[in-house]
Design a protein around this motif. Sequence first.
Motif, PDB file in Angstrom:
ATOM      1  N   HIS A  31      44.564  85.281  -9.640  1.00  0.00           N
ATOM      2  CA  HIS A  31      45.988  85.604  -9.653  1.00  0.00           C
ATOM      3  C   HIS A  31      46.419  85.971  -8.240  1.00  0.00           C
ATOM      4  O   HIS A  31      45.678  86.625  -7.508  1.00  0.00           O
ATOM      5  CB  HIS A  31      46.236  86.781 -10.600  1.00  0.00           C
ATOM      6  CG  HIS A  31      47.667  86.937 -10.984  1.00  0.00           C
ATOM      7  ND1 HIS A  31      48.603  87.451 -10.124  1.00  0.00           N
ATOM      8  CD2 HIS A  31      48.311  86.636 -12.119  1.00  0.00           C
ATOM      9  CE1 HIS A  31      49.776  87.472 -10.721  1.00  0.00           C
ATOM     10  NE2 HIS A  31      49.620  86.990 -11.938  1.00  0.00           N
ATOM     11  N   ALA A  33      48.671  88.066  -7.281  1.00  0.00           N
ATOM     12  CA  ALA A  33      49.132  89.446  -7.104  1.00  0.00           C
ATOM     13  C   ALA A  33      47.991  90.445  -6.930  1.00  0.00           C
ATOM     14  O   ALA A  33      48.227  91.576  -6.530  1.00  0.00           O
ATOM     15  CB  ALA A  33      49.997  89.865  -8.289  1.00  0.00           C
ATOM     16  N   PHE A  34      46.754  90.047  -7.241  1.00  0.00           N
ATOM     17  CA  PHE A  34      45.634  90.973  -7.104  1.00  0.00           C
ATOM     18  C   PHE A  34      44.330  90.197  -6.951  1.00  0.00           C
ATOM     19  O   PHE A  34      44.232  89.043  -7.376  1.00  0.00           O
ATOM     20  CB  PHE A  34      45.550  91.941  -8.297  1.00  0.00           C
ATOM     21  CG  PHE A  34      45.576  91.258  -9.635  1.00  0.00           C
ATOM     22  CD1 PHE A  34      44.414  90.779 -10.214  1.00  0.00           C
ATOM     23  CD2 PHE A  34      46.763  91.097 -10.314  1.00  0.00           C
ATOM     24  CE1 PHE A  34      44.443  90.139 -11.446  1.00  0.00           C
ATOM     25  CE2 PHE A  34      46.815  90.459 -11.547  1.00  0.00           C
ATOM     26  CZ  PHE A  34      45.637  89.981 -12.111  1.00  0.00           C
ATOM     27  N   GLU A  39      43.477  96.596  -7.407  1.00  0.00           N
ATOM     28  CA  GLU A  39      44.763  95.912  -7.220  1.00  0.00           C
ATOM     29  C   GLU A  39      45.374  95.524  -8.565  1.00  0.00           C
ATOM     30  O   GLU A  39      46.595  95.539  -8.724  1.00  0.00           O
ATOM     31  CB  GLU A  39      44.590  94.688  -6.335  1.00  0.00           C
ATOM     32  CG  GLU A  39      44.286  95.029  -4.885  1.00  0.00           C
ATOM     33  CD  GLU A  39      44.030  93.792  -4.030  1.00  0.00           C
ATOM     34  OE1 GLU A  39      44.091  92.656  -4.542  1.00  0.00           O
ATOM     35  OE2 GLU A  39      43.758  93.974  -2.834  1.00  0.00           O
ATOM     36  N   ASP A  42      47.028  98.610  -9.862  1.00  0.00           N
ATOM     37  CA  ASP A  42      48.274  98.806  -9.100  1.00  0.00           C
ATOM     38  C   ASP A  42      49.362  97.850  -9.581  1.00  0.00           C
ATOM     39  O   ASP A  42      50.532  98.232  -9.706  1.00  0.00           O
ATOM     40  CB  ASP A  42      48.035  98.608  -7.604  1.00  0.00           C
ATOM     41  CG  ASP A  42      47.227  99.723  -6.974  1.00  0.00           C
ATOM     42  OD1 ASP A  42      47.164 100.833  -7.554  1.00  0.00           O
ATOM     43  OD2 ASP A  42      46.651  99.488  -5.885  1.00  0.00           O
ATOM     44  N   PHE A  43      48.992  96.609  -9.872  1.00  0.00           N
ATOM     45  CA  PHE A  43      49.942  95.603 -10.365  1.00  0.00           C
ATOM     46  C   PHE A  43      50.504  96.017 -11.727  1.00  0.00           C
ATOM     47  O   PHE A  43      51.707  95.927 -11.972  1.00  0.00           O
ATOM     48  CB  PHE A  43      49.250  94.247 -10.443  1.00  0.00           C
ATOM     49  CG  PHE A  43      50.119  93.127 -10.930  1.00  0.00           C
ATOM     50  CD1 PHE A  43      51.175  92.658 -10.159  1.00  0.00           C
ATOM     51  CD2 PHE A  43      49.868  92.513 -12.142  1.00  0.00           C
ATOM     52  CE1 PHE A  43      51.977  91.613 -10.597  1.00  0.00           C
ATOM     53  CE2 PHE A  43      50.656  91.467 -12.590  1.00  0.00           C
ATOM     54  CZ  PHE A  43      51.706  91.020 -11.813  1.00  0.00           C
ATOM     55  N   GLN A  46      52.948  98.766 -11.279  1.00  0.00           N
ATOM     56  CA  GLN A  46      54.210  98.226 -10.763  1.00  0.00           C
ATOM     57  C   GLN A  46      55.021  97.587 -11.891  1.00  0.00           C
ATOM     58  O   GLN A  46      56.242  97.804 -11.984  1.00  0.00           O
ATOM     59  CB  GLN A  46      53.932  97.203  -9.671  1.00  0.00           C
ATOM     60  CG  GLN A  46      55.190  96.616  -9.074  1.00  0.00           C
ATOM     61  CD  GLN A  46      54.890  95.553  -8.028  1.00  0.00           C
ATOM     62  OE1 GLN A  46      53.784  95.033  -7.936  1.00  0.00           O
ATOM     63  NE2 GLN A  46      55.893  95.223  -7.235  1.00  0.00           N
TER      64      GLN A  46
END
Length: 81
Positions: A31, A33-34, A39, A42-43, A46
């Motif tokens: 992915h 985004a991480f 991560e 964190d995603f 968010q």
Amino acid sequence: ILPMSKINPEIAQARKLDFPPTHDCNSPPSHSAFTNPHELIDFIVQLRELSGGIPIGIKLCVGQPRDVAHLCQAMVDLKNG
């Protein structure tokens, strides 16, 4: 593994594969985004913030039991789980 017989034009485009395919594809792809468990957490945080606090569910495809352990450890490390 996604067999090349199941790779259609849409999948090839999304995963940046040649079409027609010449070999099987490792699936799922990473992915954008991480890249690691911290991560990912964190995603998710968010997404929860963007949704106004609505709980966020995730679906995992786990290759090794240690992957789940690493994700749980990230939740503990970040105090967010």
